[in-house]
Design a protein around this motif. Structure first.
Motif, PDB file in Angstrom:
ATOM      1  N   ARG A 110       0.821  -1.215   0.000  1.00 52.05           N
ATOM      2  CA  ARG A 110       0.000   0.000   0.000  1.00 52.05           C
ATOM      3  C   ARG A 110       0.857   1.268   0.000  1.00 52.05           C
ATOM      4  O   ARG A 110       0.536   2.243  -0.684  1.00 52.05           O
ATOM      5  CB  ARG A 110      -0.929  -0.003   1.217  1.00 52.05           C
ATOM      6  CG  ARG A 110      -1.978  -1.100   1.189  1.00 52.05           C
ATOM      7  CD  ARG A 110      -2.759  -1.161   2.504  1.00 52.05           C
ATOM      8  NE  ARG A 110      -3.764  -2.214   2.467  1.00 52.05           N
ATOM      9  CZ  ARG A 110      -5.036  -2.007   2.176  1.00 52.05           C
ATOM     10  NH1 ARG A 110      -5.463  -0.783   1.910  1.00 52.05           N
ATOM     11  NH2 ARG A 110      -5.900  -3.004   2.160  1.00 52.05           N
ATOM     12  N   ARG A 111       1.915   1.265   0.775  1.00 55.43           N
ATOM     13  CA  ARG A 111       2.711   2.487   0.909  1.00 55.43           C
ATOM     14  C   ARG A 111       3.304   2.908  -0.431  1.00 55.43           C
ATOM     15  O   ARG A 111       3.211   4.077  -0.809  1.00 55.43           O
ATOM     16  CB  ARG A 111       3.822   2.283   1.934  1.00 55.43           C
ATOM     17  CG  ARG A 111       4.760   3.471   2.059  1.00 55.43           C
ATOM     18  CD  ARG A 111       5.794   3.283   3.146  1.00 55.43           C
ATOM     19  NE  ARG A 111       5.159   3.215   4.458  1.00 55.43           N
ATOM     20  CZ  ARG A 111       5.836   3.071   5.599  1.00 55.43           C
ATOM     21  NH1 ARG A 111       7.162   2.940   5.569  1.00 55.43           N
ATOM     22  NH2 ARG A 111       5.201   3.042   6.748  1.00 55.43           N
ATOM     23  N   ARG A 136       0.597   4.194  -2.761  1.00 58.59           N
ATOM     24  CA  ARG A 136       0.099   5.510  -2.391  1.00 58.59           C
ATOM     25  C   ARG A 136       1.122   6.600  -2.702  1.00 58.59           C
ATOM     26  O   ARG A 136       0.763   7.705  -3.141  1.00 58.59           O
ATOM     27  CB  ARG A 136      -0.281   5.521  -0.912  1.00 58.59           C
ATOM     28  CG  ARG A 136      -1.510   4.674  -0.618  1.00 58.59           C
ATOM     29  CD  ARG A 136      -1.766   4.518   0.865  1.00 58.59           C
ATOM     30  NE  ARG A 136      -2.919   3.666   1.114  1.00 58.59           N
ATOM     31  CZ  ARG A 136      -3.312   3.265   2.320  1.00 58.59           C
ATOM     32  NH1 ARG A 136      -2.614   3.635   3.388  1.00 58.59           N
ATOM     33  NH2 ARG A 136      -4.377   2.490   2.457  1.00 58.59           N
ATOM     34  N   ASP A 137       2.394   6.290  -2.480  1.00 54.05           N
ATOM     35  CA  ASP A 137       3.441   7.259  -2.839  1.00 54.05           C
ATOM     36  C   ASP A 137       3.407   7.538  -4.341  1.00 54.05           C
ATOM     37  O   ASP A 137       3.532   8.695  -4.779  1.00 54.05           O
ATOM     38  CB  ASP A 137       4.813   6.726  -2.436  1.00 54.05           C
ATOM     39  CG  ASP A 137       5.033   6.728  -0.928  1.00 54.05           C
ATOM     40  OD1 ASP A 137       4.254   7.399  -0.220  1.00 54.05           O
ATOM     41  OD2 ASP A 137       5.981   6.054  -0.471  1.00 54.05           O
ATOM     42  N   ALA A 162       0.858   7.207  -6.321  1.00 54.20           N
ATOM     43  CA  ALA A 162      -0.358   7.943  -6.652  1.00 54.20           C
ATOM     44  C   ALA A 162      -0.191   9.434  -6.375  1.00 54.20           C
ATOM     45  O   ALA A 162      -0.629  10.277  -7.165  1.00 54.20           O
ATOM     46  CB  ALA A 162      -1.532   7.382  -5.859  1.00 54.20           C
ATOM     47  N   ARG A 163       0.443   9.758  -5.265  1.00 54.03           N
ATOM     48  CA  ARG A 163       0.661  11.171  -4.949  1.00 54.03           C
ATOM     49  C   ARG A 163       1.603  11.817  -5.961  1.00 54.03           C
ATOM     50  O   ARG A 163       1.447  12.988  -6.324  1.00 54.03           O
ATOM     51  CB  ARG A 163       1.226  11.300  -3.533  1.00 54.03           C
ATOM     52  CG  ARG A 163       0.192  11.127  -2.436  1.00 54.03           C
ATOM     53  CD  ARG A 163       0.752  11.535  -1.089  1.00 54.03           C
ATOM     54  NE  ARG A 163       1.790  10.606  -0.625  1.00 54.03           N
ATOM     55  CZ  ARG A 163       1.558   9.536   0.118  1.00 54.03           C
ATOM     56  NH1 ARG A 163       0.311   9.240   0.490  1.00 54.03           N
ATOM     57  NH2 ARG A 163       2.541   8.759   0.498  1.00 54.03           N
ATOM     58  N   PHE A 207      -6.449   1.754  -1.809  1.00 49.71           N
ATOM     59  CA  PHE A 207      -6.916   3.127  -1.588  1.00 49.71           C
ATOM     60  C   PHE A 207      -8.306   3.166  -0.958  1.00 49.71           C
ATOM     61  O   PHE A 207      -8.915   4.223  -0.861  1.00 49.71           O
ATOM     62  CB  PHE A 207      -6.926   3.889  -2.921  1.00 49.71           C
ATOM     63  CG  PHE A 207      -5.573   4.029  -3.533  1.00 49.71           C
ATOM     64  CD1 PHE A 207      -4.725   5.067  -3.171  1.00 49.71           C
ATOM     65  CD2 PHE A 207      -5.117   3.093  -4.454  1.00 49.71           C
ATOM     66  CE1 PHE A 207      -3.466   5.176  -3.723  1.00 49.71           C
ATOM     67  CE2 PHE A 207      -3.855   3.194  -5.016  1.00 49.71           C
ATOM     68  CZ  PHE A 207      -3.018   4.243  -4.646  1.00 49.71           C
ATOM     69  N   ALA A 237      -7.956   5.036   2.598  1.00 50.81           N
ATOM     70  CA  ALA A 237      -6.940   6.075   2.724  1.00 50.81           C
ATOM     71  C   ALA A 237      -7.388   7.344   2.036  1.00 50.81           C
ATOM     72  O   ALA A 237      -8.566   7.628   1.876  1.00 50.81           O
ATOM     73  CB  ALA A 237      -5.615   5.571   2.146  1.00 50.81           C
ATOM     74  N   GLU A 238      -6.392   8.110   1.565  1.00 49.37           N
ATOM     75  CA  GLU A 238      -6.635   9.371   0.885  1.00 49.37           C
ATOM     76  C   GLU A 238      -7.491   9.161  -0.360  1.00 49.37           C
ATOM     77  O   GLU A 238      -7.683   8.028  -0.791  1.00 49.37           O
ATOM     78  CB  GLU A 238      -5.282   9.961   0.478  1.00 49.37           C
ATOM     79  CG  GLU A 238      -4.490   8.968  -0.374  1.00 49.37           C
ATOM     80  CD  GLU A 238      -3.001   9.046  -0.131  1.00 49.37           C
ATOM     81  OE1 GLU A 238      -2.289   9.506  -1.033  1.00 49.37           O
ATOM     82  OE2 GLU A 238      -2.571   8.660   0.952  1.00 49.37           O
ATOM     83  N   ALA A 248      -8.730   8.300  -3.837  1.00 53.21           N
ATOM     84  CA  ALA A 248      -8.080   7.422  -4.804  1.00 53.21           C
ATOM     85  C   ALA A 248      -7.649   8.209  -6.032  1.00 53.21           C
ATOM     86  O   ALA A 248      -8.318   9.154  -6.454  1.00 53.21           O
ATOM     87  CB  ALA A 248      -9.025   6.304  -5.219  1.00 53.21           C
TER      88      ALA A 248
END
Length: 619
Positions: free
Chosen positions: A535-536, A539-540, A542-543, A568, A571-572, A574
């Motif tokens: 996930r980490r 997500r990184d 995606a940002r 996602f 979390a933040e 998607a």
């Protein structure tokens, strides 16, 4: 000290088992007492005269093993535990209640005396055959395996896979007790009380068969003794019984299946009342474990970057190395060992290799049986064919079994063989099962490293391998933690993140190079751990890029795309996401043509990224 029970005492024990079955179901307000009552005498004689077991030490290496294949008859099993002193009456009456160990169908997660979860009919005999194979070929300490089956489940094909397997392997330490009570859930069974019909079928698979009156303790006793003295063949004891035996309101009557008795108190009185009969089960003989695990240095195969190596080849070589380092590793295959490369293990460690032939349910069941005996099984076949054993895999999870399954020839990349051979649903299947680890390596060194890690994991581990050769992109010393991923291309100006695994990693790298030359930098993630997912890193990415494109040699549903989307879910917000996967039924074509037709090759990725970038710029 061995206690000798008279026939009258065994009859009394059988009645007590019936009484407690009725009482347990009555206290629960549900259950299957009539299915328990038919087999009570069969279990009473087994416990009183033939079964060797230490309830205080269920892992005793010489203890006999018992599998209740007709798992709905759990009241009988729990009544036997009470009679043997393993549980008390207060616990018996917690049957089916919240928090009770005595579940509607028995599982080893709560009871140490249960070998495997049952309840999905047709699975007890296959797993028992696996346990018996372990005892005969690996453990070699002389325990016997008894499995109590219902006549209804004799309609399951998996029963006959097990029958042929046990007959071929000459598992004379295995006794199947078939409770032929004539009645199934909705009415009579296919063969009713025609015991000769069952005998003919078992004899056809090289079993010794014995027909008995299932309510005559002397007849039952002789059958168990005969089974124990039979050499070279497993034994099937075919017992004519009456469902609901002893309570005239339900005895041999339709419509009573799966219900507590309407007047439990009257039935208990009719059965002679609750007399608190107990049984002292024979202790197993002294024995030591002969298969102590040999620990040695693990020398995994090493492949040079740039070499072309199929991940299935790396799997075979790595499994041989693991088997040399660990004496508890056992390999199994479904008669495709030359393709899965399990044959490499068979040649190096033949004493720890099981050929299950084209019987995938038995393949998985044998692995579950080996796990129950403390071995570390690796069972392989084509990814597509593991779907045939889905229910066995599901039940293995309920059992808490520690098994490794390997699916080769995954996806359209296998080429000309066509869709019947292509595993396109396997990732979805394994991801949906509780307590699974799903790994999909893209190169040889990654395959070897991930295989080594599976040996120390728990639950069900699935490794997906590929047929064709692929370039080695990682050095031998690279580490691949389960739950991780690898970022293979990245930069500050990346416009899109491409997430791939297995064969599509190489296509993604080709696409990234082509896109970079066109001025569109993209990030590439090798998602070798599909479950758990990283996930980490996702997500990184995606940002950093705002957009993710998943590409997989699998159906769009349930595979990598869904694994990434779920990262996602809590979390933040998607990112924008798009998916490439196999959307049609492929035909026969070369591997490269198959990837192109599915739109998951480098060209397909380039086109998809182009559209994503265009839409990101143009409203």
């Amino acid at each position: 000290m061995t206690t000798t029970y008279s026939d009258d005492e065994l009859r009394a024990l059988g009645q007590q088992l019936r009484v407690d079955s009725v009482r347990a179901a009555d206290a629960a307000g549900s259950g299957h007492p009539t299915s328990s009552m038919s087999a009570a005498d069969l279990l009473a004689v087994l416990l009183g005269r033939h079964f060797r077991y230490d309830f205080d030490r269920p892992a005793h290496p010489a203890g006999d093993r018992f599998v209740l294949s007709k798992g709905h008859a759990s009241p009988l099993l729990y009544a036997a535990y009470k009679a043997a002193g393993a549980i008390d009456d207060a616990e018996l009456l917690t049957f089916r209640k919240l928090g009770s160990r005595l579940e509607g169908h028995p599982t080893p997660r709560s009871l140490p005396w249960v070998e495997t979860a049952t309840g999905s009919l047709g699975q007890g005999l296959p797993v028992a055959a696996g346990i018996a194979w372990s005892g005969k070929r690996l453990d070699r300490v002389g325990y016997r395996v008894y499995v109590l089956c219902g006549d209804s489940e004799m309609a399951e094909g998996s029963v006959w896979e097990a029958a042929e397997y046990a007959g071929y392997e000459q598992l004379d330490n295995l006794t199947a007790i078939v409770d032929v009570n004539r009645l199934g859930q909705r009415g009579p069974t296919r063969h009713g009380h025609d015991l000769d019909a069952y005998a003919r079928r078992f004899k056809a698979f090289d079993w010794h068969t014995i027909v008995v009156d299932g309510h005559d303790v002397a007849d039952i006793d002789r059958a168990y003794a005969e089974a124990a003295s039979t050499v070279g063949r497993p034994t099937a004891i075919l017992a004519r019984t009456l469902k609901g035996k002893g309570a005239l309101a339900v005895e041999d009557r339709e419509g009573a299946h799966g219900k507590p008795l309407s007047d439990a108190a009257a039935a208990v009185e009719e059965l002679g009342g609750d007399r608190g009969v107990r049984v002292s089960v024979q202790e197993p003989p002294a024995a030591r474990v002969l298969h102590a695990v040999r620990s040695g240095r693990l020398d995994l195969p090493r492949f040079d970057v740039g070499d072309e190596v199929a991940t299935r080849d790396a799997y075979g070589q790595a499994l041989v190395a693991l088997g040399s380092a660990r004496g508890d590793v056992v390999a199994l295959d479904g008669e495709v060992g030359d393709s899965t490369r399990t044959e490499m293990f068979a040649k190096e460690h033949p004493e720890r290799y099981a050929e299950c032939y084209i019987a995938e349910q038995q393949l998985v069941a044998t692995a579950v049986g080996l796990s129950a005996r403390g071995w570390l099984p690796y069972a392989g076949t084509f990814a597509a064919f593991l779907t045939r054993a889905h229910d066995f895999i599901r039940m293995a999870s309920i059992s808490g079994a520690d098994i490794n399954l390997v699916g080769s020839h995954a996806g359209v990349a296998i080429g000309q063989d066509g869709p019947s051979q292509m595993g396109l649903e396997d990732l979805a299947m394994f991801r949906a099962i509780h307590d699974t680890t799903v790994l999909y390596p893209c190169d040889a060194n990654q395959t070897a490293q991930l295989l080594a890690q599976t040996a120390d994991l728990t639950g069900i581990r699935y490794l997906r391998t590929s047929r064709g050769a692929a370039p080695v992109i990682y050095p031998p010393h690279e580490e691949f933690p389960v739950g991780g991923s690898k970022v293979l291309r990245s930069g500050d100006g990346d416009r899109v993140t491409v997430v791939a695994a297995g064969v599509t990693v190489h296509e993604a790298l080709k696409a990234a190079d082509e896109l970079a030359a066109a001025g569109i930098p993209v990030r590439v993630i090798d998602l070798y751990s599909v479950k758990p997912v990283d996930r980490r890193t996702l997500r990184d990415a995606a940002r950093a890029t705002g957009c993710l494109l998943t590409v997989e040699d699998h159906r769009e549903q349930g595979g990598i795309g869904d694994a990434v989307a779920e990262a996602f879910s809590t979390a933040e917000p998607a990112p924008r996401m798009a998916r490439l996967g196999v959307r049609t039924v492929p035909g026969s074509a070369t591997p490269s043509e198959q990837l192109a037709a599915a739109g998951i090759d480098a060209a397909g990725i380039v086109a998809a990224v182009g559209l994503l970038v265009e839409h990101a710029v143009t409203p």
